[in-house]
Design a protein around this motif. Structure first.
Motif, PDB file in Angstrom:
ATOM      1  N   SER A 199      20.335  27.294  55.798  1.00 46.23           N
ATOM      2  CA  SER A 199      21.321  27.443  56.885  1.00 46.23           C
ATOM      3  C   SER A 199      21.175  26.331  57.914  1.00 46.23           C
ATOM      4  CB  SER A 199      21.144  28.815  57.564  1.00 46.23           C
ATOM      5  OG  SER A 199      21.127  29.867  56.623  1.00 46.23           O
ATOM      6  N   ALA A 200      20.663  25.198  57.468  1.00 45.44           N
ATOM      7  CA  ALA A 200      20.304  24.124  58.401  1.00 45.44           C
ATOM      8  C   ALA A 200      21.474  23.633  59.244  1.00 45.44           C
ATOM      9  CB  ALA A 200      19.698  22.952  57.627  1.00 45.44           C
ATOM     10  N   MET A 201      22.681  23.709  58.723  1.00 43.81           N
ATOM     11  CA  MET A 201      23.858  23.191  59.439  1.00 43.81           C
ATOM     12  C   MET A 201      24.544  24.249  60.298  1.00 43.81           C
ATOM     13  SD  MET A 201      23.488  20.196  58.484  1.00 43.81           S
ATOM     14  CE  MET A 201      24.886  19.518  59.372  1.00 43.81           C
ATOM     15  N   ARG A 202      24.030  25.459  60.289  1.00 41.76           N
ATOM     16  CA  ARG A 202      24.646  26.514  61.100  1.00 41.76           C
ATOM     17  C   ARG A 202      24.326  26.285  62.592  1.00 41.76           C
ATOM     18  NH1 ARG A 202      25.921  31.147  58.076  1.00 41.76           N
ATOM     19  NH2 ARG A 202      26.659  30.423  56.027  1.00 41.76           N
ATOM     20  N   PRO A 203      25.236  26.638  63.490  1.00 43.51           N
ATOM     21  CA  PRO A 203      25.003  26.431  64.933  1.00 43.51           C
ATOM     22  C   PRO A 203      23.758  27.127  65.457  1.00 43.51           C
ATOM     23  CG  PRO A 203      27.322  26.889  64.502  1.00 43.51           C
ATOM     24  CD  PRO A 203      26.595  27.108  63.199  1.00 43.51           C
ATOM     25  N   TRP A 204      23.489  28.344  64.968  1.00 44.45           N
ATOM     26  CA  TRP A 204      22.339  29.065  65.496  1.00 44.45           C
ATOM     27  C   TRP A 204      21.019  28.401  65.114  1.00 44.45           C
ATOM     28  CZ3 TRP A 204      18.471  31.260  62.513  1.00 44.45           C
ATOM     29  CH2 TRP A 204      18.740  31.435  61.161  1.00 44.45           C
ATOM     30  N   VAL A 205      20.976  27.723  63.952  1.00 43.56           N
ATOM     31  CA  VAL A 205      19.769  27.009  63.550  1.00 43.56           C
ATOM     32  C   VAL A 205      19.587  25.761  64.419  1.00 43.56           C
ATOM     33  CG1 VAL A 205      18.604  25.803  61.653  1.00 43.56           C
ATOM     34  CG2 VAL A 205      19.918  27.880  61.194  1.00 43.56           C
ATOM     35  N   LEU A 244      18.351  26.898  67.707  1.00 49.18           N
ATOM     36  CA  LEU A 244      16.937  27.270  67.611  1.00 49.18           C
ATOM     37  C   LEU A 244      16.046  26.035  67.596  1.00 49.18           C
ATOM     38  CD1 LEU A 244      14.950  29.658  67.176  1.00 49.18           C
ATOM     39  CD2 LEU A 244      15.226  29.307  64.724  1.00 49.18           C
ATOM     40  N   ALA A 245      16.464  25.017  66.843  1.00 47.32           N
ATOM     41  CA  ALA A 245      15.691  23.772  66.784  1.00 47.32           C
ATOM     42  C   ALA A 245      15.654  23.089  68.139  1.00 47.32           C
ATOM     43  CB  ALA A 245      16.303  22.844  65.730  1.00 47.32           C
ATOM     44  N   GLN A 246      16.774  23.142  68.857  1.00 49.88           N
ATOM     45  CA  GLN A 246      16.831  22.522  70.175  1.00 49.88           C
ATOM     46  C   GLN A 246      15.870  23.211  71.142  1.00 49.88           C
ATOM     47  OE1 GLN A 246      18.482  19.757  70.938  1.00 49.88           O
ATOM     48  NE2 GLN A 246      17.617  19.833  73.006  1.00 49.88           N
ATOM     49  N   LYS A 247      15.831  24.535  71.074  1.00 52.51           N
ATOM     50  CA  LYS A 247      14.906  25.281  71.938  1.00 52.51           C
ATOM     51  C   LYS A 247      13.456  24.943  71.637  1.00 52.51           C
ATOM     52  CE  LYS A 247      17.890  29.311  72.734  1.00 52.51           C
ATOM     53  NZ  LYS A 247      18.063  30.773  72.514  1.00 52.51           N
ATOM     54  N   GLN A 248      13.148  24.745  70.358  1.00 55.49           N
ATOM     55  CA  GLN A 248      11.776  24.382  69.982  1.00 55.49           C
ATOM     56  C   GLN A 248      11.405  23.003  70.513  1.00 55.49           C
ATOM     57  OE1 GLN A 248       9.465  26.356  68.479  1.00 55.49           O
ATOM     58  NE2 GLN A 248      10.983  27.995  68.610  1.00 55.49           N
ATOM     59  N   LEU A 249      12.364  22.081  70.501  1.00 58.02           N
ATOM     60  CA  LEU A 249      12.120  20.732  70.997  1.00 58.02           C
ATOM     61  C   LEU A 249      11.911  20.725  72.514  1.00 58.02           C
ATOM     62  CD1 LEU A 249      14.724  18.706  68.903  1.00 58.02           C
ATOM     63  CD2 LEU A 249      12.237  18.676  68.647  1.00 58.02           C
TER      64      LEU A 249
END
Length: 248
Positions: A232-238, A241-246
């Motif tokens: 689901s790498a291209m889904r907005p929620w992923v 989530l990645a942005q929050k981790q960064l």
């Protein structure tokens, strides 16, 4: 009846539910494995025939039992994916496969270590040992097939078919000691009959079996979450989530 499961067909919901469950399963797994191992290795009585060498049973039996249980779980997930086109079933099966392969390898290794003092050899082409080795090859075949095909929908279908074909090996492993003359001892834990193992030895073994089962569940949930992210790498929620981790 199954409507409560419908929201979890959404990968995001499944991902978040798995994240909530992991700490609980991990905590109970660590607690039970610690208790069962210390209880079995330090406090269970010595076997009158095998001496202290029998204590490897507290690792070998949970690993061997899980090697079969995991494969059956993979087969159920693969069947659901093939029949009902539930894509997350394929992800779950692929998440389980490496864990099952590791438990099968542990069962074979500890069985060889246990067999040396008991049988005088590390390995015999015994029905139980041979069918367990075939199970390891099945796991490796499923893993290889899934990773060899770029289209993961096709990969999950192909790996699922192989898994279902290989499930015929499970009853052979389970009942091989009853069907053929075997060096391997018969099952000591019975559901419909009284177990042949003394309760002082049996209870720590059951504790470890439950603990290892919860460990398997924990590892599967971790890998399942990784599969969801990968698919689901291209889904907005992923991406969110990645942005929050960064930002952390």
């Amino acid at each position: 009846m199954w409507k409560w499961l419908h929201p979890y067909a959404n990968p995001e919901n499944s991902y978040r539910l798995a994240g909530k469950l992991i700490p609980w399963f991990a905590t109970f797994a660590a607690t039970l494995i610690t208790i069962g191992t210390i209880w079995g290795l330090g406090f269970a009585p010595t076997d009158y025939q095998q001496g202290d060498s029998f204590r490897i049973v507290y690792i070998h039996v949970p690993a061997a039992s899980l090697s079969m249980m995991i494969y059956v779980s993979m087969a159920i997930a693969s069947f659901a994916g093939l029949v009902w086109q539930f894509k997350q079933s394929g992800w779950a099966a692929s998440a389980m496969a490496p864990i099952g392969a590791v438990f099968t390898a542990i069962a074979l290794l500890t069985g060889s270590i246990w067999g040396k003092p008991m049988w005088g050899t590390w390995w015999v082409w015994d029905a139980r040992l041979t069918s367990e080795l075939i199970l390891l090859f099945l796991y490796l075949g499923v893993i290889s097939l899934y990773n060899a095909i770029e289209d993961k929908t096709v990969a999950a279908r192909a790996a699922g078919i192989l898994t279902l074909v290989g499930v015929v090996n499970i009853p052979i492993i389970k009942w091989s000691v009853d069907w053929w003359n075997s060096l391997h001892q018969p099952s000591t834990i019975k559901i419909t009959e009284e177990s042949t193992m003394a309760s002082e030895m049996l209870y720590p073994l059951l504790t470890n079996m439950l603990g290892f089962s919860l460990l398997f569940t924990t590892l599967t949930l971790i890998r399942f979450r990784n599969e969801i992210l990968a698919r689901s790498a291209m889904r907005p929620w992923v991406k969110e989530l990645a942005q929050k981790q960064l930002e952390k």
